[in-house]
Design a protein around this motif. Structure first.
Motif, PDB file in Angstrom:
ATOM      1  N   GLU A 520       0.831  -1.211   0.000  1.00  0.00           N
ATOM      2  CA  GLU A 520       0.000   0.000   0.000  1.00  0.00           C
ATOM      3  C   GLU A 520       0.868   1.264   0.000  1.00  0.00           C
ATOM      4  O   GLU A 520       0.632   2.211  -0.762  1.00  0.00           O
ATOM      5  CB  GLU A 520      -0.907   0.000   1.238  1.00  0.00           C
ATOM      6  N   VAL A 521       1.905   1.260   0.851  1.00  0.00           N
ATOM      7  CA  VAL A 521       2.794   2.426   0.965  1.00  0.00           C
ATOM      8  C   VAL A 521       3.496   2.692  -0.365  1.00  0.00           C
ATOM      9  O   VAL A 521       3.548   3.840  -0.844  1.00  0.00           O
ATOM     10  CB  VAL A 521       3.828   2.202   2.091  1.00  0.00           C
ATOM     11  N   ILE A 522       4.054   1.630  -0.983  1.00  0.00           N
ATOM     12  CA  ILE A 522       4.778   1.802  -2.253  1.00  0.00           C
ATOM     13  C   ILE A 522       3.850   2.350  -3.331  1.00  0.00           C
ATOM     14  O   ILE A 522       4.211   3.246  -4.100  1.00  0.00           O
ATOM     15  CB  ILE A 522       5.404   0.462  -2.709  1.00  0.00           C
ATOM     16  N   GLU A 523       2.623   1.838  -3.349  1.00  0.00           N
ATOM     17  CA  GLU A 523       1.656   2.296  -4.359  1.00  0.00           C
ATOM     18  C   GLU A 523       1.326   3.776  -4.161  1.00  0.00           C
ATOM     19  O   GLU A 523       1.290   4.563  -5.118  1.00  0.00           O
ATOM     20  CB  GLU A 523       0.380   1.449  -4.252  1.00  0.00           C
ATOM     21  N   ARG A 524       1.130   4.178  -2.904  1.00  0.00           N
ATOM     22  CA  ARG A 524       0.753   5.575  -2.624  1.00  0.00           C
ATOM     23  C   ARG A 524       1.905   6.539  -2.903  1.00  0.00           C
ATOM     24  O   ARG A 524       1.686   7.628  -3.442  1.00  0.00           O
ATOM     25  CB  ARG A 524       0.284   5.720  -1.178  1.00  0.00           C
ATOM     26  N   ILE A 525       3.139   6.154  -2.523  1.00  0.00           N
ATOM     27  CA  ILE A 525       4.244   7.094  -2.746  1.00  0.00           C
ATOM     28  C   ILE A 525       4.637   7.156  -4.222  1.00  0.00           C
ATOM     29  O   ILE A 525       5.132   8.185  -4.688  1.00  0.00           O
ATOM     30  CB  ILE A 525       5.471   6.780  -1.843  1.00  0.00           C
ATOM     31  N   LYS A 558      12.219   0.354   5.730  1.00  0.00           N
ATOM     32  CA  LYS A 558      10.871   0.423   5.147  1.00  0.00           C
ATOM     33  C   LYS A 558       9.931  -0.520   5.892  1.00  0.00           C
ATOM     34  O   LYS A 558       8.779  -0.170   6.172  1.00  0.00           O
ATOM     35  CB  LYS A 558      10.915   0.069   3.662  1.00  0.00           C
ATOM     36  N   LEU A 559      10.421  -1.722   6.212  1.00  0.00           N
ATOM     37  CA  LEU A 559       9.596  -2.677   6.957  1.00  0.00           C
ATOM     38  C   LEU A 559       9.274  -2.142   8.350  1.00  0.00           C
ATOM     39  O   LEU A 559       8.139  -2.257   8.831  1.00  0.00           O
ATOM     40  CB  LEU A 559      10.312  -4.025   7.066  1.00  0.00           C
ATOM     41  N   ALA A 560      10.262  -1.532   9.001  1.00  0.00           N
ATOM     42  CA  ALA A 560      10.054  -0.982  10.347  1.00  0.00           C
ATOM     43  C   ALA A 560       9.021   0.138  10.313  1.00  0.00           C
ATOM     44  O   ALA A 560       8.126   0.210  11.178  1.00  0.00           O
ATOM     45  CB  ALA A 560      11.384  -0.465  10.914  1.00  0.00           C
ATOM     46  N   VAL A 561       9.126   1.017   9.331  1.00  0.00           N
ATOM     47  CA  VAL A 561       8.172   2.130   9.223  1.00  0.00           C
ATOM     48  C   VAL A 561       6.767   1.611   8.925  1.00  0.00           C
ATOM     49  O   VAL A 561       5.779   2.106   9.491  1.00  0.00           O
ATOM     50  CB  VAL A 561       8.639   3.139   8.145  1.00  0.00           C
ATOM     51  N   CYS A 562       6.653   0.608   8.064  1.00  0.00           N
ATOM     52  CA  CYS A 562       5.335   0.032   7.769  1.00  0.00           C
ATOM     53  C   CYS A 562       4.709  -0.563   9.028  1.00  0.00           C
ATOM     54  O   CYS A 562       3.496  -0.400   9.271  1.00  0.00           O
ATOM     55  CB  CYS A 562       5.446  -1.033   6.677  1.00  0.00           C
ATOM     56  N   PHE A 563       5.518  -1.232   9.843  1.00  0.00           N
ATOM     57  CA  PHE A 563       4.998  -1.774  11.107  1.00  0.00           C
ATOM     58  C   PHE A 563       4.553  -0.628  12.010  1.00  0.00           C
ATOM     59  O   PHE A 563       3.496  -0.716  12.658  1.00  0.00           O
ATOM     60  CB  PHE A 563       6.065  -2.616  11.798  1.00  0.00           C
ATOM     61  N   GLY A 564       5.336   0.454  12.057  1.00  0.00           N
ATOM     62  CA  GLY A 564       4.964   1.610  12.859  1.00  0.00           C
ATOM     63  C   GLY A 564       3.665   2.242  12.395  1.00  0.00           C
ATOM     64  O   GLY A 564       2.825   2.647  13.209  1.00  0.00           O
ATOM     65  N   SER A 594       6.594  10.614   4.657  1.00  0.00           N
ATOM     66  CA  SER A 594       6.292  11.603   5.705  1.00  0.00           C
ATOM     67  C   SER A 594       5.217  12.583   5.252  1.00  0.00           C
ATOM     68  O   SER A 594       4.396  13.047   6.057  1.00  0.00           O
ATOM     69  CB  SER A 594       7.564  12.355   6.103  1.00  0.00           C
ATOM     70  N   LYS A 595       5.186  12.889   3.941  1.00  0.00           N
ATOM     71  CA  LYS A 595       4.190  13.833   3.408  1.00  0.00           C
ATOM     72  C   LYS A 595       2.852  13.150   3.178  1.00  0.00           C
ATOM     73  O   LYS A 595       1.795  13.654   3.588  1.00  0.00           O
ATOM     74  CB  LYS A 595       4.718  14.438   2.108  1.00  0.00           C
ATOM     75  N   VAL A 596       2.889  11.989   2.535  1.00  0.00           N
ATOM     76  CA  VAL A 596       1.654  11.278   2.181  1.00  0.00           C
ATOM     77  C   VAL A 596       0.880  10.856   3.427  1.00  0.00           C
ATOM     78  O   VAL A 596      -0.354  10.955   3.473  1.00  0.00           O
ATOM     79  CB  VAL A 596       1.977  10.057   1.296  1.00  0.00           C
ATOM     80  N   TYR A 597       1.604  10.372   4.455  1.00  0.00           N
ATOM     81  CA  TYR A 597       0.941   9.869   5.665  1.00  0.00           C
ATOM     82  C   TYR A 597       0.912  10.896   6.800  1.00  0.00           C
ATOM     83  O   TYR A 597       0.464  10.578   7.901  1.00  0.00           O
ATOM     84  CB  TYR A 597       1.637   8.580   6.142  1.00  0.00           C
TER      85      TYR A 597
END
Length: 623
Positions: A520-525, A558-564, A594-597
């Protein structure tokens, strides 16, 4: 002065030393010198003056006075005082050289001298010198001393010789709580938490230091909740108060692990204890205040670090160095430069001060300020050291002034070490100076043939230049020699627990959810303009672009941020700690995340902090 006996003057100097009354001691020194009493026969006032300066940390003056005292007038206490003061105030090599001089001049060596020497060897992790000291201890019969054996075990423990630690421990007829604690510390470091818990449970007696070591063990392993429970048991059930030594040790462990939860708990406990004793909420103890400044800075909260610093009643050069190093890590070089005059009015800067200031200039791209700082070293009575040259080479290299950096490196009074060469190689990589990099790489391989970082950096440069065949050859050579790249690891603290991730990690209990979130994150950014930067990856063919991009997507941060993002409420800041330098692709991705979320994301990599907010980074893409 005439009404005072020599004995009273010596007592007065001793009082000044113990109370850190430097100015009255200086004035007394002036009176003794102008009156001629300092050199009066059998007064031993020169010895007392020397000891005053040594205990006060004025090591240059102490060394001068010590050298002026005739050998016949110096006793074992004088030599040991200088030895221990060198160690206490960070002049570790000086301490080792002094011990060699003591042996050469046949000065009596006692158990205090040996304990001090072993302490220095442990700090430097100098096993070779420690083994020589071990031989001296055996020859002189000091292995019957528990204190000497404890200090000796500490050397072997710091250097990873667990079996030697256990051998000395088993041979001890009388095992003190310190002996057990050294073994505990060694086992925790080299054999892991599980074995450390077994040793802790076996201990017949535990003091505050042993409890602190065990708490630090839990912290290092990432068990925040268990560390808090043990800390509460230590303080409230067993009644072990956190004195300045245990406070500093605990805060140091928090700084290393990045555990702000425990760091704040210790801070609050210290404040409550001070208030119960009727003290104000300020930081009278320099060591504890300095440890707090360092802890908050390294845990990503530079504002709290600055607040503690400003509330301290007393500050020394170590405090200022801790603050400047913290500001440098957070990319606040201009603040360091602006505060430097304030520091000079309060304390005298030392070698580490200039290393911190130059590092701040490097992280903030302040070339001219860095040059001015470098050239001002001699103004403060200091000679440029290798670390200062390394920083200056880094400043010039980061700014693209590669040739200037190389000239400065070649003009150094000593041959460049691995840090200096590695810094210049990194700058060559950033600015595409392959020809210079190849020469530096050859020197680095001679120094450290097992280091993969330099060769991987070179392989990336070859790929950027369209020479993938050479890059593949470098990687193949590393594989054939059994050398593997250090894996990237990222940690994130969520709900009082630490969660660790490696690149492509699928061991987490919530892996499926994490990877769904990652997609989801990769698609949005990507929709917001993110494009994968594969320049930092090397593979064996040109047809696996998708595979390369997938590898980038699964980097540990990236994995750590996604978990966060999954586990925390919207707009909650995320703090991630990474063992390696953040790559260009992750840096680019985090800005957009940081901008998108609408999240503040702080990543501490091996060198510095990156604060991502609103689509930009605090480093201004200069790191």
């Amino acid at each position: 002065m005439k009404c005072l006996s020599y004995q009273n003057v010596r007592l007065l100097l001793r009082h000044c030393a113990h109370r850190s009354f430097l100015r009255p001691g200086n004035e007394l020194h002036a009176v003794l010198t102008t009156s001629g009493l300092k050199i009066a026969p059998r007064s031993f006032l020169s010895n007392a003056l020397f000891q005053f300066y040594a205990v006060s940390g004025e090591m240059a003056t102490a060394q001068k006075l010590f050298d002026e005292i005739p050998l016949s007038a110096k006793d074992n206490v004088d030599w040991t005082t200088l030895l221990s003061s060198f160690s206490r105030f960070g002049l570790l090599v000086n301490s080792m050289k002094l011990f060699v001089e003591m042996r050469r001049k046949r000065v009596e060596i006692d158990d205090v001298s040996l304990v001090c020497l072993f302490g220095v060897c442990a700090k430097l992790e100098d096993l070779r010198f420690g083994e020589q000291g071990h031989g001296v201890a055996v020859k002189m019969g000091f292995l019957t001393s528990v204190k000497v054996c404890n200090a000796l075990m500490d050397i072997y423990g710091k250097c990873g010789f667990v079996s030697e630690v256990k051998r000395i421990f088993e041979a001890l007829e009388e095992k003190s709580v310190v002996s057990w604690t050294v073994v505990l510390d060694t086992v925790l470091k080299w054999e892991g938490l599980e074995r450390g818990i077994e040793i802790f449970d076996e201990m017949p007696e535990r003091n505050a230091v042993a409890w602190t070591v065990m708490v630090a063990g839990y912290l290092g392993a990432g068990f925040t909740r268990e560390a808090l429970e043990l800390l509460a048991e230590m303080v409230f059930r067993c009644g072990h108060g956190l004195n300045f030594v245990t406070l500093c040790s605990m805060l140091s462990a928090c700084a290393q692990s990045g555990n702000l939860v425990i760091g704040r708990w210790v801070h609050v406990h210290a404040l409550k204890k001070a208030m119960m004793m009727g003290e104000e909420a300020t930081y009278d103890d320099v060591m504890v205040g300095t440890a707090l400044v360092d802890m908050y800075a390294k845990c990503g909260n530079i504002d709290s670090s600055m607040k503690v610093f400003r509330l301290m009643l007393k500050r020394n050069v170590v405090t200022w160095n801790a603050l400047f190093s913290g500001l440098a890590m957070h990319g606040k070089g201009r603040m360091v430069i602006d505060m430097f005059p304030e520091m000079v009015r309060e304390v005298k800067p030392d070698d580490l001060t200039f290393t911190a200031v130059l590092s701040a200039c490097s992280h903030s791209g302040m070339v001219e300020e860095g040059w001015r700082c470098f050239h001002s070293l001699r103004f403060y009575g200091l000679e440029p050291k290798v670390d200062h040259y390394a920083c200056m080479v880094d400043i010039l290299g980061r700014a693209g002034r590669i040739k200037e950096a190389e000239i400065l490196m070649r003009e150094m009074p000593v041959p460049p070490n691995e840090v200096v060469l590695g810094s210049l190689l990194g700058s060559c990589s950033v600015h595409g100076k392959l020809e210079i990099a190849e020469g530096i790489k050859r020197e680095l391989i001679q120094m450290s043939p097992g280091n993969t970082e330099y060769q991987i950096l070179m392989s990336n440069m070859y790929v950027a230049e369209g020479r993938s065949d050479i890059a593949d050859g470098l990687r193949g050579s590393l594989r054939n020699r059994g050398i593997r790249k250090i894996p990237g690891l990222s940690s994130i603290y969520v709900n009082d627990s630490v969660h660790r991730f490696s690149s492509g990690d699928r061991s987490h209990p919530r892996t499926k959810e994490i990877y769904l979130k990652l997609n989801e994150v990769i698609e949005r950014i990507r929709s917001a303009g993110y494009v994968s930067d594969i320049s930092g990856l090397v593979s064996h063919s040109e047809g696996d672009l998708e595979e390369k991009e997938q590898a980038l997507c699964c980097h540990s941060e990236k994995l750590a941020v996604c978990f966060g993002l999954l586990e925390t409420k919207p707009r909650t800041p995320l703090l991630v700690f990474k063992n390696l330098r953040i790559c260009r692709d992750c840096h680019s991705a985090m800005k957009i995340v940081s901008k998108v979320y609408d999240r503040e994301i702080i990543i501490r990599d091996r060198n510095r902090f990156h604060q991502f907010k609103g689509g930009s980074c605090s480093c201004s893409d200069y790191w």
